[in-house]
Design an enzyme around this catalytic site. Structure first.
Site, short mmCIF file in Angstrom:
data_model
loop_
_atom_site.label_atom_id
_atom_site.label_comp_id
_atom_site.label_asym_id
_atom_site.label_seq_id
_atom_site.Cartn_x
_atom_site.Cartn_y
_atom_site.Cartn_z
N CYS A 51 0.84 -1.22 -0.07
CA CYS A 51 -0.19 0.10 -0.01
C CYS A 51 0.82 1.32 -0.03
O CYS A 51 2.10 1.20 -0.17
CB CYS A 51 -0.98 -0.04 1.34
N GLY A 69 3.35 -2.58 3.31
CA GLY A 69 4.36 -3.66 3.08
C GLY A 69 3.83 -4.99 3.20
O GLY A 69 2.47 -5.27 3.26
N GLU A 70 4.57 -6.06 3.68
CA GLU A 70 4.08 -7.51 3.92
C GLU A 70 5.07 -8.10 5.10
O GLU A 70 6.14 -7.83 5.19
CB GLU A 70 4.43 -8.47 2.96
N ASP A 99 -2.00 -8.93 7.84
CA ASP A 99 -0.66 -8.88 8.72
C ASP A 99 -0.46 -7.87 9.47
O ASP A 99 0.32 -7.73 10.44
CB ASP A 99 0.42 -9.23 7.94
N GLY A 126 15.01 -10.60 -7.87
CA GLY A 126 16.32 -11.12 -7.65
C GLY A 126 17.23 -10.08 -6.55
O GLY A 126 18.40 -10.40 -6.35
#
Length: 627
Positions: free
Chosen positions: A2, A77-78, A101, A358
């Site tokens: 977000c 975020g996560e 979360d 990556g």
């Protein structure tokens, strides 16, 4: 994933104005969260939230409150370990109203106070507001994957947000260029000041830091840092640990209520991630046959039985999009890879909301050429490694002799580097021009700034005593990676409402990377040696051994093409450019580059980037007038 924006202060007294200003701030970052929006407003604080729905699609809207609603959070975020933390918090008596979360952070703050940040595994920037005390607590994740900006205004108001552009609608915020930022930018190609930005009075919260704000006073503290050291593991043992940690991290990063795909280039890093993730979809972009990694990505996708999408970006598309790219970045970034990353994110966003990439492996596992030998002569490499272990007085004496000597011989640079400290020769992964060149191009008001050494020495001070390679890694983690690589990854993906996850930048994986013995980082001319050995268990040899290419972008060909040369020249000749640069000098640099008299493409591109960014933010943008 977000975007957050808000303010703390009492200068705006009218309730409707407070709401409208917050709405305007949120509208500036709607691209970060197009699915929904939320607000909390009282007489002291205003907290805004834009949502890109990934987890708990129906019930995860923010702001989120605790049980008695005396604390409220907005979060970007996560958190990948939130299920385990949630179980612990429920056992401690906390009641949850969502499956998201976000709520774990809030209840964790109630349970553990500011130490909650030490328990989180993921990427995050957030603020928690205590409605009783008026205190604001916030944090930015360990590596700085998610951005967090703030400003303490002269009137005492405090602004914060995921992007600087969210500050522009605030009535008391003044758009002022930070004159000190330009000279370091011309050297590094990105906003290189410690916590300062290109906007005067706007700061970045450093990676791995948290803060409290109460009664207009802000206190910032570090809660995490890389702890590089020399482990005692054998090569086989450390390769096993790397492999296990990468697989575990990729699996932890899978958590989502939507499909997760992956970017895929020709390099080992994204290939390793894709090989472990095995998503249904991967994506790549290229420019032409000379600058196109897509053909390699397609071959690997076929090998892994993955549906792969790619596209070729034309020069016309790149130049047309460039002002928008710089707008989304908030601060100028002349890394040419911003361009393909912008289009790659757009391509993936047509089908998905979440992808993996990556980023981070080069810094954690020593993937850059500058970390290793400059020569291919094996005898010189062996000699340099022997000299590194001489007693310190002998090394210093030999180094002085070599530096004084005007005689050059094959391998001299390698030997000098082996005897010297990195702070005396290493500046990171981008050096566009010498400081003296920058000063010669700039007008007098923009020549005064911190030197390169003043910027980098505090980082080297913190890594003193480590091997040269690990000192260089530590420097890049806290400068190039967080100020360039991660910021462009976040801004270019979120420009298209796409969440980009970086499983190779994980707290648990970092615990393995910290202790990789230096001899296993680079072996001969092979960078990321131990990491590549772990990747070899999942990839064909031509992938895990492939030389690093970066994100190839044909700026040389563009600047030698009349159409684009003229576009750049038109910008260089505009009146406002004379505020910053000696226009005769930059026009000559451009003309000589076009005529192939000099190889000045990176210098030209860096100047072009700044002028494009400045025009977007200080000339073309006009504030919207609220009704």
């Amino acid at each position: 994933m977000c975007g957050i924006a808000g303010y703390v202060g009492r200068s705006l007294v009218d309730p409707e104005q407070r709401k409208q200003v917050l709405t305007d701030m949120m509208d500036m970052i709607v691209h970060r969260g197009p699915n929904s929006a939320g607000q909390f407003i009282d007489d002291r604080a205003a907290m805004g939230f834009r949502r890109l729905s990934i987890i708990d699609l129906e019930g995860g809207n923010q702001p989120i409150y605790n049980e008695n609603e005396d604390k409220v959070i907005t979060f970007n975020g996560e958190i990948y370990n939130f299920p385990a933390l949630k179980k612990t918090l429920i056992a401690a008596g906390h009641r949850f109203s969502t499956k998201a979360d976000t709520e774990v952070i809030l209840h964790g703050y109630e349970e553990w106070g500011t130490d909650v940040v030490k328990k989180l595994r993921g990427m995050f920037s957030f603020v928690i507001y205590d409605r009783k005390t008026g205190e604001l607590f916030g944090a930015r994740d360990h590596f700085g994957i998610k951005p967090f900006y703030y400003s303490l205004l002269d009137n005492g108001d405090f602004l914060y947000g995921s992007e600087i552009k969210s500050f522009l609608p605030y009535p008391a915020f003044e758009r002022k260029l930070n004159k000190k930022a330009l000279k370091p930018f011309l050297f590094f190609q990105y906003s290189a000041m410690d916590t300062e930005t290109f906007f005067e009075g706007v700061y970045k919260l450093p990676e791995g830091h948290c803060f409290t704000l109460k009664d207009g006073k802000m206190q910032i503290r570090k809660f995490w840092d890389m702890n590089f050291r020399e482990g005692r593991e054998s090569l086989d043992e450390i390769v096993d640990e790397i492999d296990d940690a990468v697989v575990e991290s990729v699996n932890a990063h899978r958590i989502a209520d939507v499909e997760v795909g992956s970017f895929l280039s020709s390099g080992v890093d994204s290939s390793f991630v894709a090989a472990v993730l095995r998503p249904d979809k991967t994506y790549s972009v290229g420019f032409d046959k000379t600058y196109n990694e897509a053909m390699y990505a397609e071959k690997l996708a076929d090998h892994l039985h993955i549906n792969h999408s790619s596209r070729v970006v034309s020069a016309d598309e790149a130049f047309e999009a460039f002002p928008k790219i710089q707008w989304y970045l908030d601060e100028p970034d002349a890394n040419p890879s911003c361009v393909p990353l912008y289009f790659l994110s757009e391509l993936a966003s047509r089908e998905l909301r979440v992808v993996m990439s990556g980023e981070g492996a080069d810094e954690l596992f020593a993937g850059y050429q500058d970390y290793g030998p400059y020569t291919k002569v094996e005898a010189v490499i062996v000699l340099a490694n022997i000299l590194k272990h001489l007693p310190k007085p002998f090394r210093k004496g030999l180094l002085r002799l070599l530096k004084k000597s005007k005689r050059n011989f094959r391998g001299k640079l390698e030997i000098v580097r082996s005897l010297d400290e990195p702070r005396n020769f290493f500046v990171g992964q981008a050096k566009i021009m010498e400081e003296s060149e920058a000063e010669a191009l700039l007008t007098a008001p923009y020549r005064k700034s911190k030197s390169v050494r003043e910027i980098l020495d505090p980082i080297f001070d913190r890594s003193r005593g480590l091997s040269n390679t690990k000192q260089m890694q530590y420097n890049d983690i806290h400068h190039f990676m967080t100020k360039d690589i991660l910021l462009k990854a976040d801004k270019m993906s979120m420009a298209h409402s796409l969440e980009l996850r970086v499983p190779l930048l994980d707290r648990k994986l970092a615990e393995v990377a910290e202790k990789v013995p230096t001899p296993y980082l680079i072996k001969g001319k092979t960078s990321k040696f131990a990491f590549r050995q772990a990747a070899s268990r999942h990839l064909p040899k031509e992938w895990f051994n492939r030389k690093k290419m970066g994100f190839p972008t044909p700026i040389k060909a563009w600047l030698e093409t009349e159409t684009y040369y003229k576009q750049v020249r038109e910008l260089f000749a505009m009146d406002f450019a004379g505020e910053f640069f000696d226009q005769a000098a930059i026009l000559k640099l451009l003309d000589d580059t076009y005529a192939k008299k000099v190889n000045g493409r990176r210098k030209v591109w860096t100047i072009f980037t700044f002028l494009t960014w400045y025009k977007a933010y200080f000339i073309d943008w006009q504030p919207r007038r609220s009704a």
